[in-house]
Design a protein around this motif. Structure first.
Motif, PDB file in Angstrom:
ATOM      1  N   MET A  76       1.014  -1.019  -0.274  1.00  0.00           N
ATOM      2  CA  MET A  76       0.070  -0.298  -0.155  1.00  0.00           C
ATOM      3  C   MET A  76       0.656   1.036   0.170  1.00  0.00           C
ATOM      4  SD  MET A  76      -3.336   0.293  -0.852  1.00  0.00           S
ATOM      5  CE  MET A  76      -3.960  -1.404   0.260  1.00  0.00           C
ATOM      6  N   GLY A  77       0.461   2.068  -0.987  1.00  0.00           N
ATOM      7  CA  GLY A  77       1.630   3.414  -0.686  1.00  0.00           C
ATOM      8  C   GLY A  77       0.127   4.977  -0.383  1.00  0.00           C
ATOM      9  N   ILE A  78       0.282   5.820  -0.338  1.00  0.00           N
ATOM     10  CA  ILE A  78      -0.480   7.001  -0.326  1.00  0.00           C
ATOM     11  C   ILE A  78       0.142   7.658  -1.545  1.00  0.00           C
ATOM     12  CG2 ILE A  78      -0.612   9.428   1.207  1.00  0.00           C
ATOM     13  CD1 ILE A  78      -0.239   7.460   3.840  1.00  0.00           C
ATOM     14  N   ILE A  79      -0.653   8.593  -1.769  1.00  0.00           N
ATOM     15  CA  ILE A  79      -0.436   9.750  -3.251  1.00  0.00           C
ATOM     16  C   ILE A  79      -1.270  11.165  -2.677  1.00  0.00           C
ATOM     17  CG2 ILE A  79      -1.040  10.556  -5.399  1.00  0.00           C
ATOM     18  CD1 ILE A  79      -0.767   7.714  -6.320  1.00  0.00           C
ATOM     19  N   LYS A  80      -0.625  12.323  -1.984  1.00  0.00           N
ATOM     20  CA  LYS A  80      -1.136  13.123  -1.461  1.00  0.00           C
ATOM     21  C   LYS A  80      -0.848  14.361  -2.921  1.00  0.00           C
ATOM     22  CE  LYS A  80       0.196  12.770   2.819  1.00  0.00           C
ATOM     23  NZ  LYS A  80       1.248  13.519   4.161  1.00  0.00           N
ATOM     24  N   VAL A  81      -2.435  15.508  -2.699  1.00  0.00           N
ATOM     25  CA  VAL A  81      -2.458  15.994  -4.172  1.00  0.00           C
ATOM     26  C   VAL A  81      -2.432  17.655  -2.448  1.00  0.00           C
ATOM     27  CG1 VAL A  81      -3.943  17.297  -5.790  1.00  0.00           C
ATOM     28  CG2 VAL A  81      -3.548  14.652  -5.820  1.00  0.00           C
TER      29      VAL A  81
END
Length: 120
Positions: free
Chosen positions: A1-6
């Motif tokens: 699992m990973g995280i992408i932030k905008v």
């Protein structure tokens, strides 16, 4: 699992319970965080294997165009559309902030934060 932030998506929109808010408009800030499996994209180096943050930004900007009385309604609409348009997203958290809200005080912003998980 990973995280992408905008983060710090700036939008001028027309949300609020007061008639003036829907006529004059206000500045908003939207922050978005999505969780997805990023292992495939880390290996393949292909955009098709990840969550496209250009799409996330587009969804936010498009959904902010539709006036609502409550920021909660706007946030829910954005989350619903993210899950509809990107099957890789497993969890998403959104913060929608109204900058300089008309609440009779020196307040920088008011923020609502919502988190949703994919149902299946």
């Amino acid at each position: 699992m990973g995280i992408i932030k905008v983060e710090n998506i700036r939008v001028y929109a027309f949300h609020g319970c007061l008639n003036e808010e829907t006529k004059i408009g206000s500045n908003y800030r939207v922050d978005l965080e999505v969780k997805a499996n990023l292992k495939a994209s880390a290996s393949s180096d292909k955009l098709s294997d990840t969550v496209d943050y250009v799409l996330l930004n587009k969804i936010v900007k498009e959904e902010m165009k539709y006036p609502s009385k409550l920021l909660e309604t706007v946030a829910k609409r954005i989350l619903k559309r993210i899950f509809k348009e990107d099957a890789l997203v497993k969890k998403a958290t959104i913060s929608v902030s109204k900058l300089n809200p008309p609440i009779g005080g020196d307040v920088e912003m008011v923020t609502i934060k919502m988190t949703e998980r994919r149902k299946n």
